[in-house]
Design a protein around this motif. Structure first.
Motif, PDB file in Angstrom:
ATOM      1  N   GLU A 340       0.833  -1.197   0.000  1.00  0.00           N
ATOM      2  CA  GLU A 340       0.000   0.000   0.000  1.00  0.00           C
ATOM      3  C   GLU A 340       0.871   1.252   0.000  1.00  0.00           C
ATOM      4  OE1 GLU A 340      -3.827   2.147   2.078  1.00  0.00           O
ATOM      5  OE2 GLU A 340      -2.829   0.538   3.172  1.00  0.00           O
ATOM      6  N   GLY A 341       0.526   2.200  -0.882  1.00  0.00           N
ATOM      7  CA  GLY A 341       1.202   3.485  -0.920  1.00  0.00           C
ATOM      8  C   GLY A 341       2.551   3.477  -1.608  1.00  0.00           C
ATOM      9  N   ALA A 342       2.981   2.334  -2.142  1.00  0.00           N
ATOM     10  CA  ALA A 342       4.335   2.241  -2.699  1.00  0.00           C
ATOM     11  C   ALA A 342       4.585   3.282  -3.788  1.00  0.00           C
ATOM     12  CB  ALA A 342       4.573   0.827  -3.244  1.00  0.00           C
ATOM     13  N   PHE A 343       3.576   3.603  -4.568  1.00  0.00           N
ATOM     14  CA  PHE A 343       3.747   4.565  -5.666  1.00  0.00           C
ATOM     15  C   PHE A 343       3.971   5.980  -5.143  1.00  0.00           C
ATOM     16  CE2 PHE A 343       1.933   7.403  -8.973  1.00  0.00           C
ATOM     17  CZ  PHE A 343       2.749   7.047 -10.045  1.00  0.00           C
ATOM     18  N   TYR A 344       3.495   6.272  -3.935  1.00  0.00           N
ATOM     19  CA  TYR A 344       3.412   7.651  -3.468  1.00  0.00           C
ATOM     20  C   TYR A 344       4.477   8.051  -2.454  1.00  0.00           C
ATOM     21  CZ  TYR A 344      -1.173   7.180  -5.618  1.00  0.00           C
ATOM     22  OH  TYR A 344      -2.185   6.956  -6.518  1.00  0.00           O
ATOM     23  N   VAL A 345       5.167   7.093  -1.840  1.00  0.00           N
ATOM     24  CA  VAL A 345       6.064   7.418  -0.731  1.00  0.00           C
ATOM     25  C   VAL A 345       7.511   7.516  -1.203  1.00  0.00           C
ATOM     26  CG1 VAL A 345       4.514   6.426   0.990  1.00  0.00           C
ATOM     27  CG2 VAL A 345       6.245   4.973  -0.090  1.00  0.00           C
ATOM     28  N   TRP A 346       8.344   8.149  -0.348  1.00  0.00           N
ATOM     29  CA  TRP A 346       9.740   8.430  -0.727  1.00  0.00           C
ATOM     30  C   TRP A 346      10.664   8.129   0.447  1.00  0.00           C
ATOM     31  CZ3 TRP A 346      10.451  10.244  -5.715  1.00  0.00           C
ATOM     32  CH2 TRP A 346       9.308  10.725  -6.357  1.00  0.00           C
ATOM     33  N   GLU A 347      11.866   7.620   0.111  1.00  0.00           N
ATOM     34  CA  GLU A 347      12.929   7.521   1.099  1.00  0.00           C
ATOM     35  C   GLU A 347      13.839   8.743   0.973  1.00  0.00           C
ATOM     36  OE1 GLU A 347      14.999   3.825   0.954  1.00  0.00           O
ATOM     37  OE2 GLU A 347      13.255   2.659   1.638  1.00  0.00           O
ATOM     38  N   ALA A 348      14.441   9.131   2.076  1.00  0.00           N
ATOM     39  CA  ALA A 348      15.264  10.343   2.088  1.00  0.00           C
ATOM     40  C   ALA A 348      16.431  10.240   1.117  1.00  0.00           C
ATOM     41  CB  ALA A 348      15.777  10.609   3.509  1.00  0.00           C
ATOM     42  N   ASP A 349      17.091   9.098   1.068  1.00  0.00           N
ATOM     43  CA  ASP A 349      18.246   8.956   0.167  1.00  0.00           C
ATOM     44  C   ASP A 349      17.846   9.088  -1.294  1.00  0.00           C
ATOM     45  OD1 ASP A 349      20.092   8.692   2.163  1.00  0.00           O
ATOM     46  OD2 ASP A 349      20.148   6.497   2.126  1.00  0.00           O
ATOM     47  N   GLU A 350      16.675   8.558  -1.627  1.00  0.00           N
ATOM     48  CA  GLU A 350      16.186   8.689  -3.004  1.00  0.00           C
ATOM     49  C   GLU A 350      15.982  10.155  -3.354  1.00  0.00           C
ATOM     50  OE1 GLU A 350      12.465   7.091  -5.809  1.00  0.00           O
ATOM     51  OE2 GLU A 350      12.353   6.950  -3.611  1.00  0.00           O
ATOM     52  N   LEU A 351      15.361  10.899  -2.466  1.00  0.00           N
ATOM     53  CA  LEU A 351      15.125  12.327  -2.715  1.00  0.00           C
ATOM     54  C   LEU A 351      16.437  13.109  -2.773  1.00  0.00           C
ATOM     55  CD1 LEU A 351      12.046  12.879  -0.362  1.00  0.00           C
ATOM     56  CD2 LEU A 351      12.038  12.954  -2.862  1.00  0.00           C
ATOM     57  N   ARG A 352      17.388  12.741  -1.926  1.00  0.00           N
ATOM     58  CA  ARG A 352      18.683  13.433  -1.916  1.00  0.00           C
ATOM     59  C   ARG A 352      19.378  13.267  -3.275  1.00  0.00           C
ATOM     60  NH1 ARG A 352      20.416  11.235   2.196  1.00  0.00           N
ATOM     61  NH2 ARG A 352      20.166  12.883   3.758  1.00  0.00           N
ATOM     62  N   GLY A 353      19.304  12.069  -3.830  1.00  0.00           N
ATOM     63  CA  GLY A 353      19.944  11.813  -5.114  1.00  0.00           C
ATOM     64  C   GLY A 353      19.284  12.537  -6.272  1.00  0.00           C
ATOM     65  N   ILE A 354      17.992  12.832  -6.139  1.00  0.00           N
ATOM     66  CA  ILE A 354      17.259  13.513  -7.210  1.00  0.00           C
ATOM     67  C   ILE A 354      17.377  15.022  -7.084  1.00  0.00           C
ATOM     68  CG2 ILE A 354      14.965  13.910  -8.219  1.00  0.00           C
ATOM     69  CD1 ILE A 354      14.200  11.097  -7.151  1.00  0.00           C
ATOM     70  N   LEU A 355      17.250  15.527  -5.867  1.00  0.00           N
ATOM     71  CA  LEU A 355      17.095  16.970  -5.653  1.00  0.00           C
ATOM     72  C   LEU A 355      18.411  17.700  -5.412  1.00  0.00           C
ATOM     73  CD1 LEU A 355      13.948  16.861  -3.340  1.00  0.00           C
ATOM     74  CD2 LEU A 355      14.025  17.208  -5.803  1.00  0.00           C
TER      75      LEU A 355
END
Length: 706
Positions: A340-355
């Motif tokens: 549940e929610g897998a499409f919508y949630v984020w891990e901090a490391d993933e966001l750090r690598g993108i942003l």
């Protein structure tokens, strides 16, 4: 290896198709299953759910894909699967003691319920009986105590039907005290810290917004005659505060737009992630109305966000909107199990690598934490460990100052970052799309688009509303003007229910108010007559099912829930039709409808806030705007838009052609003196018809003086 399919493989419903490879010998609801149950004298196991329901998926994985459980089901029961969105008449909460999905109900071969529950775990645990044990116990009792179970089913059916009859009551005089009790119930249950009403789980419940916004608007029109003006302000403020908290919360998809079904906590943070069309439709109306009353651009942005989401994810190429997106999806392309929610949630490391350099700014805006921001108590299945659900807990002014940005610059940066993340997110495995198109939910969406058009004047909104209307008329309606329930690769064989008629009549009246096309008014009157013929009971209320069909249980809906009750919507439709046409039959029928719900409205009116809205409407005088002549000029269009945007719930708009004058000459004889060639607006309120006006300034001054 090719999987074996069961009978559901030939169905159109996405929910039924999800179960086509279960080892369970499923039947769709119909005569083939009923015949087998009677011939073999086996009980029926009826499982009701919908394709984007999280707990329906859980029960499928744990029970219906389990070979040993399927064997028990196939040997001892005739098993039937029902899509609750296609068949709302399978309404059996009365046998379960509580609502919820999926519904699991055991019936006799003659379709009488004798036991029910919602989700059932496969094995006994935590002092709760598991599904396997339930199957064995009921099978044993059916073989040894069949007569007792049949008597029990007869008693249950009789009790349900008797409760319908008993609920008919001659009402005490229904007056503003009903409105007052509804209002103060909402005031007393209002969460002044987080918005919304009551504690978790928190649902948007747009019917409460509808009542409160209507209450405020009627009070504003009458300058607080009925209640102190601060009470009206309180009603508006409760809605405004809640809508803002929802918009900032995790229940709102900050990346892709739209709103999830409900929040599991009281802060609107952790949702059940499915997105339903009926929520988007009603929230579009709420946010649009809130903007019209406050001129707060925050509400305008959320309304636009909802439309953009629906058009990007739910819109059929020919018009019409799909039903829903699922809560569950695969976390990655390699995953074997959905979460549940897998499409919508984020891990901090993933966001750090993108942003990159914008990571810290984004974390402050949306509450991102290194180890995730979800309270473990709210993650009962450990699906959100180390995950972040985006939520805006702090004022943007404060965050902008922390990064030496202006608020405008911060807003622009958020738009750029969320656009980037949306592009990244779209590469993930997507949630299942329930691509059936439902008459009732699309009608709610048409009404929402009409409200957005009236408030914002965006032609795209009314064009989309008309296109969706045309899709329904072309694909759901036959030459006798009767409706079908749904469409997927063609119309279904299931006839429309009372909610389909009520919601479609409502949107036709909304289209008439915004386009002045008499065809919408004509069709609304035709369908109202059909609705009366098919669904109106001797007690002067509407049943969900066609009263001429042989159904075991007559469904009486005496509450407004995630959607308003069809009886509540019908009450307001009848009042609007009476105000437009002057036909007293509509007024008499709505009086009878209020009377039939007298006990509910007298004892606990807060359970039907939309019907209380209709009652309040009935206790006020309509403010009538009669247009004559040609309003196609630029000035004429500005006048029309001004009147459209007026938020008075009791506004009655009539575009008077010669044909309309002839049609209404007996019901509204005062219209005969109006010159249909002379461009002007005639306004009547509380028995007074004011001198006709012709300019935007004059109509503004007149409305301000009322």
């Amino acid at each position: 290896m090719q999987r074996v399919s069961n009978r559901l493989a030939s169905e159109k419903s996405p929910y039924l198709l999800q179960h086509q490879h279960n080892p369970v010998d499923w039947y769709p609801w119909g005569t083939e299953a009923f015949k087998r149950a009677k011939e073999e004298q086996k009980p029926i196991f009826l499982s009701i759910g919908y394709s984007t329901c999280h707990w329906c998926h859980v029960m499928e994985r744990e029970c219906f894909e389990n070979e040993s459980i399927a064997k028990l089901m196939n040997e001892n029961y005739v098993n039937i699967k029902v899509d609750r969105e296609e068949r709302p008449d399978m309404f059996v909460q009365a046998t379960t003691g509580s609502g919820g999905w999926p519904l699991s109900v055991f019936l006799t071969p003659d379709l009488r319920p004798f036991f029910g529950a919602t989700y059932i775990a496969p094995e006994d645990e935590f002092n709760r009986t598991g599904f396997k044990t339930v199957l064995l116990l009921i099978s044993k009792r059916w073989k040894s105590e069949k007569s007792n179970l049949i008597r029990s089913s007869e008693a249950i059916t009789k009790a349900i039907n008797d409760s319908v009859v008993a609920s008919y009551s001659v009402a005490n005089h229904l007056d503003l005290s009903v409105v007052k009790r509804t209002l103060y119930h909402l005031i007393n249950s209002f969460d002044s810290e987080n918005g919304g009403f009551g504690d978790e789980p928190k649902f948007p419940t747009p019917v409460n917004f509808e009542f409160l916004l209507s209450f405020y608007s009627l009070g504003k029109l009458d300058n607080g005659i009925e209640f102190p003006m601060e009470i009206y302000d309180k009603a508006l403020n409760m809605v405004s505060f809640t809508l803002k908290k929802m918009g900032k919360g995790g229940i709102h998809d900050h990346i892709g737009g739209g709103f999830h079904r409900y929040s599991t906590d009281n802060k609107w943070h952790v949702p059940h992630f499915e997105k339903m069309l009926y929520d988007q439709a009603q929230l579009l109306s709420a946010y649009s109305t809130a903007y019209s009353l406050t001129k707060d651009d925050t509400f305008k942005s959320y309304a636009k966000d909802i439309v953009n989401y629906c058009c990007s994810k739910l819109l059929h190429p020919s018009g019409g909107f799909y039903s829903a997106e699922d809560a569950d999806s695969f976390p990655s392309n390699e995953s074997k199990e959905k979460k549940e929610g897998a499409f919508y949630v984020w891990e901090a490391d993933e966001l750090r690598g993108i942003l990159n350099n914008d990571f810290n700014f984004f974390c402050q805006v949306f509450g991102v934490k290194e180890k995730g921001n979800v309270d473990p108590k709210l993650d009962t299945r450990n699906e959100l460990t180390n995950k972040n659900i985006l939520i805006q807990n702090y004022p943007l002014e404060q965050i902008a100052a922390n990064f030496n940005l202006s608020v405008n610059a911060a807003e622009q940066k958020i738009k750029e970052l969320t656009k980037l993340l949306n592009e990244i997110r779209e590469k993930r495995p997507k949630p299942h799309l329930d691509d059936k198109i439902l008459t009732g939910w699309n009608s709610l969406m048409i009404s929402g688009l009409c409200k957005a058009y009236a408030v914002f004047g965006d032609e795209e909104y009314i064009q989309l509303a008309v296109k969706t209307h045309d899709f329904i008329v072309k694909n759901f309606m036959n030459k006798e003007y009767t409706l079908k329930r749904s469409f997927r690769d063609g119309p279904s064989e299931i006839d429309g229910f009372a909610d389909d008629y009520a919601f479609f009549i409502q949107c036709l009246l909304d289209l008439y108010d915004n386009t002045y096309d008499e065809a919408h008014l004509d069709l609304s009157e035709k369908l109202q007559g059909i609705m009366n013929d098919k669904f109106l009971s001797s007690g002067c209320e509407y049943f969900l099912c066609d009263k001429n069909t042989d159904v075991t249980i007559k469904t009486r809906v005496d509450h407004d829930g995630a959607e308003p009750s069809f009886n509540s919507v019908a009450a307001l439709n009848l009042l609007r039709l009476h105000n437009i046409t002057g036909n007293i039959d509509y007024a008499n029928l709505v009086d009878s409808l209020f009377t039939s719900f007298g006990r509910t409205l007298s004892q606990h009116p807060h359970s039907m806030p939309f019907m209380v809205k209709a009652l309040h409407f009935s206790l006020t005088q309509p403010i009538e705007f009669v247009f004559t002549g040609d309003f196609s000029s630029e000035d004429g269009q500005k006048i029309l838009q001004f009147v459209r945007e007026l938020s008075f719930p009791n506004k009655c708009v009539l575009f008077l052609s010669e044909a309309m004058k002839a049609r209404l000459k007996e019901k509204k004889p005062w219209l005969l003196n109006m010159n249909t060639n002379d461009m002007c607006i005639n306004v009547c309120y509380k028995g007074t018809c004011f001198p006709p006006v012709k300019s935007l300034d004059d109509i503004k001054d007149l409305v301000a003086s009322i």
